[in-house]
Design a protein around this motif. Structure first.
Motif, PDB file in Angstrom:
ATOM      1  N   LEU A 339       0.676  -1.236   0.091  1.00 30.47           N
ATOM      2  CA  LEU A 339       0.035  -0.167   0.187  1.00 30.47           C
ATOM      3  C   LEU A 339       0.900   1.237   0.090  1.00 30.47           C
ATOM      4  O   LEU A 339       1.984   1.219   0.344  1.00 30.47           O
ATOM      5  N   ARG A 340       0.397   2.287  -0.383  1.00 26.96           N
ATOM      6  CA  ARG A 340       1.046   3.575  -0.309  1.00 26.96           C
ATOM      7  C   ARG A 340       0.087   4.566   0.540  1.00 26.96           C
ATOM      8  O   ARG A 340      -1.044   4.723   0.461  1.00 26.96           O
ATOM      9  N   THR A 341       0.915   5.385   1.313  1.00 28.17           N
ATOM     10  CA  THR A 341       0.246   6.352   2.280  1.00 28.17           C
ATOM     11  C   THR A 341       0.344   7.610   1.557  1.00 28.17           C
ATOM     12  O   THR A 341       1.275   7.981   1.151  1.00 28.17           O
ATOM     13  N   HIS A 342      -0.579   8.617   1.837  1.00 27.71           N
ATOM     14  CA  HIS A 342      -0.536   9.721   1.370  1.00 27.71           C
ATOM     15  C   HIS A 342      -1.232  10.932   2.589  1.00 27.71           C
ATOM     16  O   HIS A 342      -1.960  10.307   3.396  1.00 27.71           O
ATOM     17  N   ARG A 343      -0.643  12.095   2.423  1.00 24.02           N
ATOM     18  CA  ARG A 343      -1.207  12.998   3.156  1.00 24.02           C
ATOM     19  C   ARG A 343      -2.367  13.632   2.645  1.00 24.02           C
ATOM     20  O   ARG A 343      -2.544  13.233   1.609  1.00 24.02           O
ATOM     21  N   ALA A 344      -3.023  14.453   3.434  1.00 26.75           N
ATOM     22  CA  ALA A 344      -4.335  14.839   3.108  1.00 26.75           C
ATOM     23  C   ALA A 344      -4.303  15.689   1.816  1.00 26.75           C
ATOM     24  O   ALA A 344      -5.077  15.869   1.004  1.00 26.75           O
ATOM     25  N   THR A 345      -3.102  16.212   1.518  1.00 31.17           N
ATOM     26  CA  THR A 345      -2.907  17.077   0.245  1.00 31.17           C
ATOM     27  C   THR A 345      -2.618  16.098  -1.057  1.00 31.17           C
ATOM     28  O   THR A 345      -2.644  16.768  -2.102  1.00 31.17           O
ATOM     29  N   GLY A 346      -2.649  14.776  -0.735  1.00 28.55           N
ATOM     30  CA  GLY A 346      -2.394  14.097  -1.844  1.00 28.55           C
ATOM     31  C   GLY A 346      -0.793  13.595  -2.019  1.00 28.55           C
ATOM     32  O   GLY A 346      -0.611  12.637  -2.934  1.00 28.55           O
ATOM     33  N   THR A 347      -0.026  14.120  -1.533  1.00 28.72           N
ATOM     34  CA  THR A 347       1.416  13.721  -1.569  1.00 28.72           C
ATOM     35  C   THR A 347       1.469  12.442  -0.755  1.00 28.72           C
ATOM     36  O   THR A 347       1.471  12.081   0.322  1.00 28.72           O
ATOM     37  N   ALA A 348       2.344  11.467  -1.748  1.00 22.99           N
ATOM     38  CA  ALA A 348       2.671  10.442  -1.246  1.00 22.99           C
ATOM     39  C   ALA A 348       3.893  10.514  -0.112  1.00 22.99           C
ATOM     40  O   ALA A 348       4.661  11.403  -0.021  1.00 22.99           O
ATOM     41  N   VAL A 349       3.999   9.685   0.962  1.00 27.77           N
ATOM     42  CA  VAL A 349       4.448   9.428   1.781  1.00 27.77           C
ATOM     43  C   VAL A 349       5.571   8.309   1.966  1.00 27.77           C
ATOM     44  O   VAL A 349       7.064   8.440   1.992  1.00 27.77           O
ATOM     45  N   GLU A 350       5.235   6.992   1.766  1.00 27.80           N
ATOM     46  CA  GLU A 350       6.090   5.940   1.734  1.00 27.80           C
ATOM     47  C   GLU A 350       5.018   4.874   1.234  1.00 27.80           C
ATOM     48  O   GLU A 350       3.913   4.960   1.122  1.00 27.80           O
TER      49      GLU A 350
END
Length: 426
Positions: A339-350
């Motif tokens: 899976l991929r995590t994203h901030r609320a802004t849509g930017t991917a984290v890890e």
């Protein structure tokens, strides 16, 4: 060959029908890239479905015994394939494809799968960087003369997936519905000469305009670019569709040509550039009056990295994780999904990788996108998988999720890390 010698031995010692999981992943990204693009998935699924052995082929496999030949005679893959959808981004150790079935039916798919995914993903990864570097200006694929005749068609498909807008390869147009584009080469201008053998560029341009219309693109650098532009506008008028420059210092030349076109009143005539462009050359033309690009060699060869360096490794046998411990080539045992995590802004984290049959981990204050989807069930392609156009749109959206520094043409590490959760130390 080693796939079939292993099959022969496995049939002999009774291990051929052990349930296994094989995984496709890349240990590193090629050619200083900070992300990779998954491409070729639909082609893999079709190839696996069609993968059979003919009697003529079996007759040539003289190193195999009759038991192995009988197995191959009836071979059809009946297992399961899960993985990243085409157009997804990947990073080192992303579980791009998970193949489950008996050892016998899975082991002989290694070359089939990797030969497609390594080539297509390398092209798509290079093309995506070029599209980013072009900063919204369209790119045409014109690299068929620079690669194998079959690879030219599939490379075009991968480039289109990544955001190229068209191709000069008509087989790709026919097979995949990609928009076609092409006008004339230098040979066309050179063909037109006067009776005394002197060049007649005007005749070449006039014939092209009369045949293809005023919206065509004229190649103006066969002789002298300045005179070529003057001749082009003199023949076509100020409504000429475009001029193409295929040589010289493109930054300098495009500025001069734009000034010349504007001085002649051809304000809407586009400037198309080609000439051995790659992502660095395209990025270097930001701010220059270039309307579109034509890219050949660098895209069909993956911009110098003709493989994505993906591997196909056994990671699970009868539910037990197995792992390779070779120095520099170690693996993590067990089937996986990601899976991929994203901030609320849509930017991917890890990117987070976890055991295939486990519940996905949860995260506070982060949005989660499941990356692993069903692709094949019991040897049948899952219905409703994305089309090429849908995957193209999906990839464009995924590129926007990368942190801005991830789009830079740098030598830094991958922009996202891949973290393993729920695996025992091996």
């Amino acid at each position: 060959m080693y796939e079939l010698t292993m099959l022969k031995s496995a049939l002999a010692d009774g291990t051929a029908f052990r349930q296994c999981t094989f995984e496709v992943f890349a240990r590193r990204l090629q050619n200083e890239r900070r992300y990779g693009v998954v491409a070729g998935t639909p082609r893999v699924l079709e190839a696996v479905t069609d993968f059979v052995f003919t009697e003529e082929q079996l007759a040539s496999l003289t190193f195999l015994d009759e038991r192995t030949l009988d197995y191959l005679r009836g071979y059809r893959f009946s297992g399961q394939i899960d993985g990243y959808r085409e157009g997804e981004l990947y990073f080192p150790n992303s579980p791009i494809l998970t193949v489950r079935g008996t050892f016998a039916e899975c082991v002989i798919l290694e070359t089939l799968i990797l030969s497609i995914m390594n080539a297509d993903s390398a092209v798509a990864s290079a093309a995506a960087r070029m599209v980013t570097a072009a900063d919204g200006r369209p790119i045409l694929e014109m690299g068929s003369r620079r690669t194998h005749e079959a690879a030219a068609v599939t490379a075009t498909r991968a480039a289109y997936l990544a955001g190229f807008v068209g191709t000069s390869n008509l087989e790709a147009v026919y097979r995949y519905g990609i928009p076609g584009s092409g006008t004339a080469a230098h040979a066309w201008t050179l063909l037109h000469i006067n009776e005394d053998g002197t060049p007649n560029e005007e005749a070449a341009f006039r014939s092209q305009i009369e045949t293809l219309g005023v919206d065509t693109v004229l190649l103006v650098d066969t002789y002298d670019i300045t005179k070529g532009v003057q001749t082009a506008i003199g023949v076509a008028g100020t409504e000429l569709g475009g001029v193409r420059i295929d040589s010289g210092d493109l930054g300098v030349m495009t500025r001069k040509v734009r000034q010349e076109l504007d001085a002649l009143g051809a304000y809407n005539t586009r400037i198309v550039v080609s000439s051995d462009l790659d992502e660095y050359a395209i990025a270097g033309l930001r701010g220059e009056p270039v309307d579109s690009f034509g890219v050949g060699t660098s895209v069909v060869t993956g911009s110098g990295a003709p493989t994505a360096a993906m591997v196909y490794k056994l990671v699970e046998v009868e539910g037990h994780p197995v792992a390779k411990r070779s120095r520099g080539k170690n693996t993590v045992g067990g089937g996986k999904r990601a899976l991929r995590t994203h901030r609320a802004t849509g930017t991917a984290v890890e990117e987070v990788v976890y055991p295939f049959n486990a519940e996905p981990p949860t995260f506070n204050n982060l949005n989660v996108t499941e990356l692993t989807i069903p692709l094949m069930r019991d040897g049948e392609i899952v219905e409703g998988l994305p089309t090429l156009e849908e995957s193209r749109e999906y990839l464009a959206k995924q590129l926007v999720t990368l942190p801005w520094e991830g789009l830079a043409l740098s030598k830094d590490e991958p922009v996202l890390s891949t973290r393993f959760v729920g695996f025992d130390a091996q």
